[in-house]
Motif scaffolding. Sequence first.
Motif, PDB file in Angstrom:
ATOM      1  N   THR A   1       0.812  -1.226   0.000  1.00  0.00           N
ATOM      2  CA  THR A   1       0.000   0.000   0.000  1.00  0.00           C
ATOM      3  C   THR A   1       0.841   1.270   0.000  1.00  0.00           C
ATOM      4  OG1 THR A   1      -0.175  -0.084   2.414  1.00  0.00           O
ATOM      5  CG2 THR A   1      -1.929  -1.146   1.136  1.00  0.00           C
ATOM      6  N   ALA A   2       2.105   1.179   0.429  1.00  0.00           N
ATOM      7  CA  ALA A   2       2.961   2.368   0.445  1.00  0.00           C
ATOM      8  C   ALA A   2       4.419   1.952   0.533  1.00  0.00           C
ATOM      9  CB  ALA A   2       2.601   3.280   1.618  1.00  0.00           C
ATOM     10  N   ILE A   3       5.278   2.813   0.005  1.00  0.00           N
ATOM     11  CA  ILE A   3       6.727   2.619   0.067  1.00  0.00           C
ATOM     12  C   ILE A   3       7.335   3.778   0.850  1.00  0.00           C
ATOM     13  CG2 ILE A   3       8.867   2.453  -1.269  1.00  0.00           C
ATOM     14  CD1 ILE A   3       7.098   1.547  -3.661  1.00  0.00           C
ATOM     15  N   ASP A   4       8.142   3.456   1.840  1.00  0.00           N
ATOM     16  CA  ASP A   4       8.914   4.461   2.576  1.00  0.00           C
ATOM     17  C   ASP A   4      10.362   4.304   2.145  1.00  0.00           C
ATOM     18  OD1 ASP A   4      10.347   6.032   4.317  1.00  0.00           O
ATOM     19  OD2 ASP A   4       9.528   5.143   6.150  1.00  0.00           O
ATOM     20  N   ARG A   5      10.812   5.151   1.207  1.00  0.00           N
ATOM     21  CA  ARG A   5      12.153   4.994   0.661  1.00  0.00           C
ATOM     22  C   ARG A   5      13.231   5.416   1.660  1.00  0.00           C
ATOM     23  NH1 ARG A   5      13.793   7.738  -3.596  1.00  0.00           N
ATOM     24  NH2 ARG A   5      12.152   9.309  -3.768  1.00  0.00           N
ATOM     25  N   ILE A   6      12.894   6.320   2.554  1.00  0.00           N
ATOM     26  CA  ILE A   6      13.879   6.750   3.552  1.00  0.00           C
ATOM     27  C   ILE A   6      14.089   5.642   4.585  1.00  0.00           C
ATOM     28  CG2 ILE A   6      14.374   8.420   5.378  1.00  0.00           C
ATOM     29  CD1 ILE A   6      12.803  10.489   3.726  1.00  0.00           C
ATOM     30  N   GLY A   7      13.000   5.100   5.086  1.00  0.00           N
ATOM     31  CA  GLY A   7      13.098   4.023   6.064  1.00  0.00           C
ATOM     32  C   GLY A   7      13.334   2.660   5.444  1.00  0.00           C
ATOM     33  N   LYS A   8      13.236   2.571   4.097  1.00  0.00           N
ATOM     34  CA  LYS A   8      13.392   1.323   3.345  1.00  0.00           C
ATOM     35  C   LYS A   8      12.441   0.250   3.871  1.00  0.00           C
ATOM     36  CE  LYS A   8      17.415   0.225   1.608  1.00  0.00           C
ATOM     37  NZ  LYS A   8      18.836  -0.132   1.435  1.00  0.00           N
ATOM     38  N   THR A   9      11.162   0.628   3.915  1.00  0.00           N
ATOM     39  CA  THR A   9      10.115  -0.312   4.305  1.00  0.00           C
ATOM     40  C   THR A   9       8.940  -0.190   3.348  1.00  0.00           C
ATOM     41  OG1 THR A   9       8.973   1.239   5.783  1.00  0.00           O
ATOM     42  CG2 THR A   9      10.719  -0.138   6.754  1.00  0.00           C
ATOM     43  N   VAL A  10       8.138  -1.236   3.295  1.00  0.00           N
ATOM     44  CA  VAL A  10       6.875  -1.189   2.561  1.00  0.00           C
ATOM     45  C   VAL A  10       5.760  -1.560   3.529  1.00  0.00           C
ATOM     46  CG1 VAL A  10       7.842  -1.680   0.286  1.00  0.00           C
ATOM     47  CG2 VAL A  10       7.144  -3.591   1.754  1.00  0.00           C
ATOM     48  N   SER A  11       4.619  -0.887   3.350  1.00  0.00           N
ATOM     49  CA  SER A  11       3.431  -1.194   4.149  1.00  0.00           C
ATOM     50  C   SER A  11       2.553  -2.155   3.362  1.00  0.00           C
ATOM     51  CB  SER A  11       2.650   0.082   4.458  1.00  0.00           C
ATOM     52  OG  SER A  11       3.452   0.996   5.175  1.00  0.00           O
ATOM     53  N   LEU A  12       1.993  -3.147   4.030  1.00  0.00           N
ATOM     54  CA  LEU A  12       1.176  -4.170   3.379  1.00  0.00           C
ATOM     55  C   LEU A  12      -0.289  -4.006   3.746  1.00  0.00           C
ATOM     56  CD1 LEU A  12       3.421  -7.341   3.834  1.00  0.00           C
ATOM     57  CD2 LEU A  12       3.565  -5.536   2.111  1.00  0.00           C
ATOM     58  N   SER A  13      -1.135  -4.595   2.911  1.00  0.00           N
ATOM     59  CA  SER A  13      -2.581  -4.472   3.099  1.00  0.00           C
ATOM     60  C   SER A  13      -3.071  -5.165   4.361  1.00  0.00           C
ATOM     61  CB  SER A  13      -3.310  -5.030   1.872  1.00  0.00           C
ATOM     62  OG  SER A  13      -2.915  -6.376   1.616  1.00  0.00           O
ATOM     63  N   ASP A  14      -2.263  -6.066   4.921  1.00  0.00           N
ATOM     64  CA  ASP A  14      -2.675  -6.743   6.157  1.00  0.00           C
ATOM     65  C   ASP A  14      -2.259  -5.958   7.407  1.00  0.00           C
ATOM     66  OD1 ASP A  14       0.056  -7.135   6.317  1.00  0.00           O
ATOM     67  OD2 ASP A  14      -0.022  -9.319   6.106  1.00  0.00           O
ATOM     68  N   GLY A  15      -1.710  -4.737   7.192  1.00  0.00           N
ATOM     69  CA  GLY A  15      -1.333  -3.888   8.303  1.00  0.00           C
ATOM     70  C   GLY A  15       0.106  -4.024   8.749  1.00  0.00           C
ATOM     71  N   SER A  16       0.827  -4.988   8.195  1.00  0.00           N
ATOM     72  CA  SER A  16       2.218  -5.196   8.588  1.00  0.00           C
ATOM     73  C   SER A  16       3.160  -4.382   7.710  1.00  0.00           C
ATOM     74  CB  SER A  16       2.578  -6.685   8.498  1.00  0.00           C
ATOM     75  OG  SER A  16       2.506  -7.123   7.145  1.00  0.00           O
ATOM     76  N   THR A  17       4.433  -4.361   8.078  1.00  0.00           N
ATOM     77  CA  THR A  17       5.456  -3.702   7.270  1.00  0.00           C
ATOM     78  C   THR A  17       6.603  -4.674   7.035  1.00  0.00           C
ATOM     79  OG1 THR A  17       6.585  -2.787   9.207  1.00  0.00           O
ATOM     80  CG2 THR A  17       4.907  -1.403   8.161  1.00  0.00           C
ATOM     81  N   LEU A  18       7.342  -4.409   5.956  1.00  0.00           N
ATOM     82  CA  LEU A  18       8.515  -5.217   5.621  1.00  0.00           C
ATOM     83  C   LEU A  18       9.688  -4.291   5.383  1.00  0.00           C
ATOM     84  CD1 LEU A  18       7.320  -7.868   2.980  1.00  0.00           C
ATOM     85  CD2 LEU A  18       8.343  -8.366   5.202  1.00  0.00           C
ATOM     86  N   GLU A  19      10.845  -4.627   5.937  1.00  0.00           N
ATOM     87  CA  GLU A  19      12.071  -3.899   5.615  1.00  0.00           C
ATOM     88  C   GLU A  19      12.686  -4.504   4.356  1.00  0.00           C
ATOM     89  OE1 GLU A  19      14.757  -3.915   8.865  1.00  0.00           O
ATOM     90  OE2 GLU A  19      13.425  -2.792  10.200  1.00  0.00           O
ATOM     91  N   TYR A  20      13.337  -3.673   3.575  1.00  0.00           N
ATOM     92  CA  TYR A  20      14.015  -4.181   2.384  1.00  0.00           C
ATOM     93  C   TYR A  20      15.416  -3.594   2.263  1.00  0.00           C
ATOM     94  CZ  TYR A  20      12.779   0.262   0.010  1.00  0.00           C
ATOM     95  OH  TYR A  20      12.656   1.583  -0.349  1.00  0.00           O
ATOM     96  N   GLY A  21      16.305  -4.383   1.641  1.00  0.00           N
ATOM     97  CA  GLY A  21      17.588  -3.858   1.219  1.00  0.00           C
ATOM     98  C   GLY A  21      17.462  -3.313  -0.186  1.00  0.00           C
ATOM     99  N   ASP A  22      16.760  -4.102  -1.022  1.00  0.00           N
ATOM    100  CA  ASP A  22      16.409  -3.669  -2.371  1.00  0.00           C
ATOM    101  C   ASP A  22      14.939  -3.987  -2.608  1.00  0.00           C
ATOM    102  OD1 ASP A  22      18.972  -2.752  -3.660  1.00  0.00           O
ATOM    103  OD2 ASP A  22      19.588  -4.776  -3.052  1.00  0.00           O
ATOM    104  N   LEU A  23      14.323  -3.171  -3.455  1.00  0.00           N
ATOM    105  CA  LEU A  23      12.896  -3.305  -3.750  1.00  0.00           C
ATOM    106  C   LEU A  23      12.719  -3.434  -5.247  1.00  0.00           C
ATOM    107  CD1 LEU A  23       9.924  -3.105  -2.682  1.00  0.00           C
ATOM    108  CD2 LEU A  23      10.104  -0.627  -3.044  1.00  0.00           C
ATOM    109  N   ALA A  24      11.974  -4.440  -5.690  1.00  0.00           N
ATOM    110  CA  ALA A  24      11.721  -4.662  -7.113  1.00  0.00           C
ATOM    111  C   ALA A  24      10.235  -4.502  -7.394  1.00  0.00           C
ATOM    112  CB  ALA A  24      12.180  -6.057  -7.530  1.00  0.00           C
TER     113      ALA A  24
END
Length: 405
Positions: A82-105
Amino acid sequence: MAGRLVVVGGGQAAFALVAKLRALKDERPITMVAAEASHPYQRPPLSKKYLLREMNLDRLLYRPESWYGEHAIDIRLSTSVTAIDRIGKTVSLSDGSTLEYGDLALATGSTPRKLPASVGGDLAGVFVVRDFTDADRLAEEMKPGKHALIVGGGYIGLEAAAVARSSGLDVTVIEMADRILQRVASAATSNLVRNIHTTRGVDIREGAGLVRLVGTDGRVTAAELTDGTTIPVDLVIVGIGVVANDALAREAGLEVANGIVVDCFGRTLDSHVYAMGDCAVLPWKDMRIRLESVQNAVDQAEAVAALLAGGEAPYEPKPWFWSDQYDVKLQIAGFGLGHDETVVRAGQREGSVSVWYFMGGKLIAVDALNDAKAYVTGKKLLDLGLTPDRSILDDPQADLKTLLP
């Protein structure tokens, strides 16, 4: 070990990326976030063999479900980013959780354009085909004797027309442009493809658009056309192009232009964010293009995988496409945009023919209809940057192999 790779999407490009990374022995953690309920599967058969019930969903899967666990790929189905936080390098998911990433595709694909509700696009019996659930609903309607209206005379619309006609439906195709395939093919190819359909009883109306669909009790029953006619219809298949799914990238501050803009390495303006497949706008011969093809989705994704695994080779598109209509296989090599001349060449087998595109005397593309030899020869010439000897090309008895070095 590299940081987690988060892949947004569950289509051809997303699968090709993760499969290639694991083939390259890259062991970084991978999470795929896929909006659909199914594991990744092939899309092209949806509007052909799957729709005709000649293939089931299991046969469309790229790999069995067990493959993902065996290759340490965490796949989240029925979930969207649902959203990308490029500064924090996280993505928000529709189930309410977040994921950290090193790289995003970003392999978010594209969405078929729908008819607006103001012209009847929300009536029952009006379809686009994007996923297997769309194809399932349409298959229930494809009954012999019904009348199908196909809105759009591009490859998607014409493939749908072929399936409907082969299923025993009466078919009318409407195309607002002066000819079918006007945006993507030469007049010569349009003429050949038009003949393929009309000889099978398809009513093709060029220069005719849709005014509105007419419904009874919420279901489509007729179509009013810009040529002044009204035709009864039982179902409508819409094939008027697609829109790149770039909203997520736009909201994250990435550059978009009906697609996510990337460089020759598949990178966005953020060096940790990549895009590939139908959603990506990439450089090609001093232009920016978006290639809607299986070939591009696979090749670009594999090039990004090689880069992530430590390589440094740029992706250099060598476009090729195909379209299956009835018993005709149309194979396309190159990109005919800007052509100023075409040569039509009869093949050596009955019904085989090819169209060769030139710009400024240089070969830029080949369309081959049931002519594999012309396609293979043309593709090799294009890959080598060569232009064929016209005297050989103009002689239908000449062996095309002599065009190759």
